[in-house]
Design a protein around this motif. Structure first.
Motif, PDB file in Angstrom:
ATOM      1  N   PRO A 163       0.799  -1.230   0.000  1.00 11.66           N
ATOM      2  CA  PRO A 163       0.000   0.000   0.000  1.00 11.66           C
ATOM      3  C   PRO A 163       0.831   1.279   0.000  1.00 11.66           C
ATOM      4  O   PRO A 163       0.353   2.321  -0.446  1.00 11.66           O
ATOM      5  CB  PRO A 163      -0.823  -0.105   1.287  1.00 11.66           C
ATOM      6  N   THR A 164       2.076   1.213   0.480  1.00  8.93           N
ATOM      7  CA  THR A 164       2.907   2.416   0.517  1.00  8.93           C
ATOM      8  C   THR A 164       4.247   2.162  -0.187  1.00  8.93           C
ATOM      9  O   THR A 164       4.739   1.027  -0.227  1.00  8.93           O
ATOM     10  CB  THR A 164       3.208   2.859   1.964  1.00  8.93           C
ATOM     11  N   GLU A 165       4.826   3.231  -0.689  1.00  9.22           N
ATOM     12  CA  GLU A 165       6.126   3.124  -1.347  1.00  9.22           C
ATOM     13  C   GLU A 165       7.210   2.697  -0.356  1.00  9.22           C
ATOM     14  O   GLU A 165       8.096   1.908  -0.696  1.00  9.22           O
ATOM     15  CB  GLU A 165       6.508   4.454  -1.987  1.00  9.22           C
ATOM     16  N   ALA A 166       7.126   3.198   0.866  1.00  7.85           N
ATOM     17  CA  ALA A 166       8.138   2.853   1.875  1.00  7.85           C
ATOM     18  C   ALA A 166       8.165   1.352   2.139  1.00  7.85           C
ATOM     19  O   ALA A 166       9.237   0.735   2.200  1.00  7.85           O
ATOM     20  CB  ALA A 166       7.870   3.616   3.171  1.00  7.85           C
ATOM     21  N   ARG A 167       6.998   0.745   2.294  1.00 10.96           N
ATOM     22  CA  ARG A 167       6.958  -0.710   2.523  1.00 10.96           C
ATOM     23  C   ARG A 167       7.467  -1.474   1.311  1.00 10.96           C
ATOM     24  O   ARG A 167       8.153  -2.483   1.446  1.00 10.96           O
ATOM     25  CB  ARG A 167       5.547  -1.146   2.870  1.00 10.96           C
ATOM     26  N   ALA A 168       7.136  -1.006   0.134  1.00 15.14           N
ATOM     27  CA  ALA A 168       7.605  -1.673  -1.084  1.00 15.14           C
ATOM     28  C   ALA A 168       9.128  -1.593  -1.181  1.00 15.14           C
ATOM     29  O   ALA A 168       9.786  -2.568  -1.541  1.00 15.14           O
ATOM     30  CB  ALA A 168       6.955  -1.048  -2.311  1.00 15.14           C
ATOM     31  N   ARG A 169       9.706  -0.461  -0.832  1.00 19.48           N
ATOM     32  CA  ARG A 169      11.163  -0.316  -0.892  1.00 19.48           C
ATOM     33  C   ARG A 169      11.857  -1.190   0.143  1.00 19.48           C
ATOM     34  O   ARG A 169      12.916  -1.751  -0.122  1.00 19.48           O
ATOM     35  CB  ARG A 169      11.561   1.147  -0.744  1.00 19.48           C
ATOM     36  N   ILE A 170      11.266  -1.320   1.325  1.00 16.20           N
ATOM     37  CA  ILE A 170      11.826  -2.229   2.334  1.00 16.20           C
ATOM     38  C   ILE A 170      11.792  -3.651   1.809  1.00 16.20           C
ATOM     39  O   ILE A 170      12.776  -4.391   1.884  1.00 16.20           O
ATOM     40  CB  ILE A 170      11.053  -2.112   3.665  1.00 16.20           C
ATOM     41  N   SER A 171      10.661  -4.058   1.256  1.00 17.00           N
ATOM     42  CA  SER A 171      10.521  -5.405   0.698  1.00 17.00           C
ATOM     43  C   SER A 171      11.522  -5.638  -0.434  1.00 17.00           C
ATOM     44  O   SER A 171      12.186  -6.676  -0.492  1.00 17.00           O
ATOM     45  CB  SER A 171       9.097  -5.596   0.178  1.00 17.00           C
ATOM     46  N   ALA A 172      11.658  -4.665  -1.326  1.00 17.54           N
ATOM     47  CA  ALA A 172      12.582  -4.793  -2.458  1.00 17.54           C
ATOM     48  C   ALA A 172      14.017  -4.955  -1.971  1.00 17.54           C
ATOM     49  O   ALA A 172      14.777  -5.778  -2.498  1.00 17.54           O
ATOM     50  CB  ALA A 172      12.467  -3.573  -3.364  1.00 17.54           C
ATOM     51  N   ARG A 173      14.385  -4.195  -0.950  1.00 12.51           N
ATOM     52  CA  ARG A 173      15.749  -4.286  -0.419  1.00 12.51           C
ATOM     53  C   ARG A 173      16.014  -5.665   0.179  1.00 12.51           C
ATOM     54  O   ARG A 173      17.068  -6.274  -0.066  1.00 12.51           O
ATOM     55  CB  ARG A 173      15.985  -3.186   0.613  1.00 12.51           C
ATOM     56  N   LEU A 174      15.061  -6.193   0.930  1.00 12.24           N
ATOM     57  CA  LEU A 174      15.238  -7.520   1.529  1.00 12.24           C
ATOM     58  C   LEU A 174      15.314  -8.613   0.466  1.00 12.24           C
ATOM     59  O   LEU A 174      16.142  -9.533   0.549  1.00 12.24           O
ATOM     60  CB  LEU A 174      14.099  -7.810   2.504  1.00 12.24           C
TER      61      LEU A 174
END
Length: 82
Positions: free
Chosen positions: A58-69
């Protein structure tokens, strides 16, 4: 569920018919799609590129955390195979 994660689930391994050991590079991308933030993984092989949608958030911040992991885990797997 008791025990350590290693006891509950075996380590992921490439299939015998997989070209995972031939991957040259891996990276992730975050794109905005229909009001959601989508994480895609891009794997570069000698004979082409594979792009797959992994998840949406739902948010860009969560997507970026997921992408980094996801990227870190994929890079670790590439190092282990070399």
């Amino acid at each position: 569920m008791g025990g350590t994660p290693d006891e509950e689930r075996p380590r992921t391994a490439p299939r015998p018919d997989s070209s995972a050991d031939e991957a040259l590079d891996v990276h992730t991308e975050v794109v905005h799609e229909r009001g959601r933030w989508v994480v895609e993984i891009v794997v570069v092989f000698a004979d082409g590129v594979v792009r797959r949608r992994i998840s949406d958030h739902p948010t860009e911040a969560r997507a970026r955390i997921s992408a980094r992991l996801i990227r870190r885990a994929a890079e670790r797997d590439l190092r282990d195979l070399r």
